[in-house]
Design a protein around this motif. Structure first.
Motif, short mmCIF file in Angstrom:
data_model
loop_
_atom_site.label_atom_id
_atom_site.label_comp_id
_atom_site.label_asym_id
_atom_site.label_seq_id
_atom_site.Cartn_x
_atom_site.Cartn_y
_atom_site.Cartn_z
N ASP A 1 7.13 -16.17 -26.25
CA ASP A 1 5.91 -16.86 -26.63
C ASP A 1 5.38 -16.21 -27.90
N GLN A 2 4.68 -16.99 -28.70
CA GLN A 2 4.18 -16.50 -29.98
C GLN A 2 3.36 -15.21 -29.83
N ASN A 3 2.55 -15.12 -28.80
CA ASN A 3 1.66 -13.98 -28.64
C ASN A 3 2.25 -12.88 -27.75
N ASP A 4 3.54 -12.98 -27.43
CA ASP A 4 4.20 -11.95 -26.62
C ASP A 4 4.12 -10.62 -27.36
N ILE A 5 3.69 -9.58 -26.70
CA ILE A 5 3.50 -8.28 -27.33
C ILE A 5 4.81 -7.72 -27.91
N SER A 6 5.96 -8.13 -27.38
CA SER A 6 7.24 -7.63 -27.91
C SER A 6 7.44 -8.03 -29.37
N LEU B 1 4.14 5.02 -33.47
CA LEU B 1 4.63 4.59 -32.15
C LEU B 1 6.13 4.87 -31.98
N ASN B 2 6.73 5.42 -33.03
CA ASN B 2 8.17 5.73 -33.03
C ASN B 2 9.01 4.47 -32.80
N LEU B 3 8.58 3.36 -33.41
CA LEU B 3 9.34 2.11 -33.29
C LEU B 3 10.67 2.21 -34.03
N CYS B 4 10.68 3.03 -35.07
CA CYS B 4 11.93 3.30 -35.78
C CYS B 4 12.03 4.80 -35.97
N PRO B 5 12.85 5.46 -35.16
CA PRO B 5 12.95 6.92 -35.24
C PRO B 5 13.52 7.42 -36.57
N PHE B 6 14.07 6.52 -37.38
CA PHE B 6 14.67 6.90 -38.65
C PHE B 6 13.68 6.84 -39.81
N ALA B 7 12.53 6.21 -39.60
CA ALA B 7 11.60 5.95 -40.69
C ALA B 7 10.86 7.20 -41.18
N LYS B 8 10.57 8.10 -40.29
CA LYS B 8 9.72 9.24 -40.65
C LYS B 8 10.32 10.08 -41.77
N ALA B 9 11.61 10.37 -41.70
CA ALA B 9 12.24 11.25 -42.70
C ALA B 9 12.09 10.71 -44.12
N VAL B 10 12.39 9.43 -44.33
CA VAL B 10 12.29 8.88 -45.69
C VAL B 10 10.83 8.72 -46.12
N TYR B 11 9.95 8.47 -45.15
CA TYR B 11 8.52 8.35 -45.44
C TYR B 11 7.95 9.69 -45.90
N VAL B 12 8.26 10.75 -45.17
CA VAL B 12 7.76 12.09 -45.50
C VAL B 12 8.32 12.56 -46.84
N MET C 1 5.49 -1.24 -26.50
CA MET C 1 4.52 -2.30 -26.81
C MET C 1 3.86 -2.82 -25.54
N GLU C 2 4.61 -2.94 -24.46
CA GLU C 2 4.02 -3.40 -23.20
C GLU C 2 2.99 -2.41 -22.68
N GLN C 3 3.26 -1.12 -22.83
CA GLN C 3 2.29 -0.10 -22.42
C GLN C 3 1.07 -0.12 -23.32
N LEU C 4 1.27 -0.34 -24.60
CA LEU C 4 0.18 -0.37 -25.57
C LEU C 4 -0.70 -1.60 -25.36
N GLY C 5 -0.07 -2.75 -25.18
CA GLY C 5 -0.79 -4.01 -25.01
C GLY C 5 -1.50 -4.45 -26.27
N HIS C 6 -2.05 -5.65 -26.22
CA HIS C 6 -2.74 -6.22 -27.38
C HIS C 6 -3.96 -5.40 -27.77
N GLU D 1 14.94 -1.70 -26.52
CA GLU D 1 14.34 -1.71 -25.18
C GLU D 1 13.17 -0.73 -25.10
N LYS D 2 13.32 0.44 -25.70
CA LYS D 2 12.24 1.43 -25.73
C LYS D 2 11.02 0.87 -26.45
N ASN D 3 11.26 0.16 -27.55
CA ASN D 3 10.16 -0.43 -28.31
C ASN D 3 9.40 -1.48 -27.50
N ILE D 4 10.14 -2.27 -26.74
CA ILE D 4 9.50 -3.28 -25.88
C ILE D 4 8.63 -2.57 -24.85
N ASP D 5 9.16 -1.52 -24.24
CA ASP D 5 8.38 -0.75 -23.26
C ASP D 5 7.13 -0.17 -23.91
#
Length: 189
Positions: free
Chosen positions: A127-132, A28-39, A172-177, A166-170
């Motif tokens: 709220d506890q179940n907020d998608i963010s 979901l590209n929640l952390c754009p920096f994660a892919k490089a170290v993961y790969v 997650m909101e588009q993805l939904g539960h 902010e991008k991550n919140i967007d």
């Protein structure tokens, strides 16, 4: 709370964490920096068998020192997964102050930092179940040990690092539960 005997094997815990990292954090590209170290396979996965905060603190300090002493080309970041302790989010959140104090005591402030993921992660004033909240939800309580230099290089290469939240919140909101549940990365609602 899970007991050590009722927890999955370490391999299953690491596999669930890798799946979450691959499908959610990177997918979901929640952390754009994660892919490089993961790969590059520069992520160290450590499953803690601690059952008390004190034992976890000892392991955390050992892992902080190991990360500090290790060449970043070998290990750039560590995920300290601790399924048997701090399963209550409020206790986990309180422990983050202890983790920060350990960094200071070890004179590693400015070199390393600790980020946090938890199955029940909850941002203040949500709220506890907020998608963010799901941007920081992992299958198990996890302390993420990061190098400050790596963060600085990554943010320098990213045009607007401040907009990530902010991008991550967007996202997650588009993805939904329902979309989150389809990723099959836990935790489910």
């Amino acid at each position: 709370m899970s007991t050590p005997d009722s927890l999955p094997a370490d391999d299953a815990i690491v596999e669930a964490t890798r799946r979450w990292l691959d499908r959610a954090v990177i997918g979901l590209n929640l952390c754009p920096f994660a892919k490089a170290v993961y790969v590059k396979e520069q992520v160290r996965y450590v499953v803690s068998h601690a059952t008390t905060p004190e034992a976890l603190l000892e392991e955390l300090m050992n892992e902080l020192q190991l990360l500090s002493d290790t060449d970043p080309e070998q290990v750039d970041t560590t995920l300290l997964i601790h399924p048997g302790v701090l399963t209550d989010f409020l206790d986990f959140n309180d422990f983050l102050d202890v983790a920060d104090a350990a960094l200071e005591d070890m004179e590693l402030e400015g070199e390393l930092q600790v980020a946090s993921f938890h199955p029940d992660y909850q941002f203040a004033d949500t709220d506890q179940n907020d998608i963010s909240n799901y941007t920081n939800r992992a299958p198990y309580p996890t302390l993420h040990l990061l190098r400050e230099d790596s963060i600085a290089r990554a943010t320098a290469a990213f045009p607007d690092a401040a907009a990530i939240f902010e991008k991550n919140i967007d996202t997650m909101e588009q993805l939904g539960h329902e979309g989150w549940d389809k990723l099959d990365v836990g935790p489910a609602r």
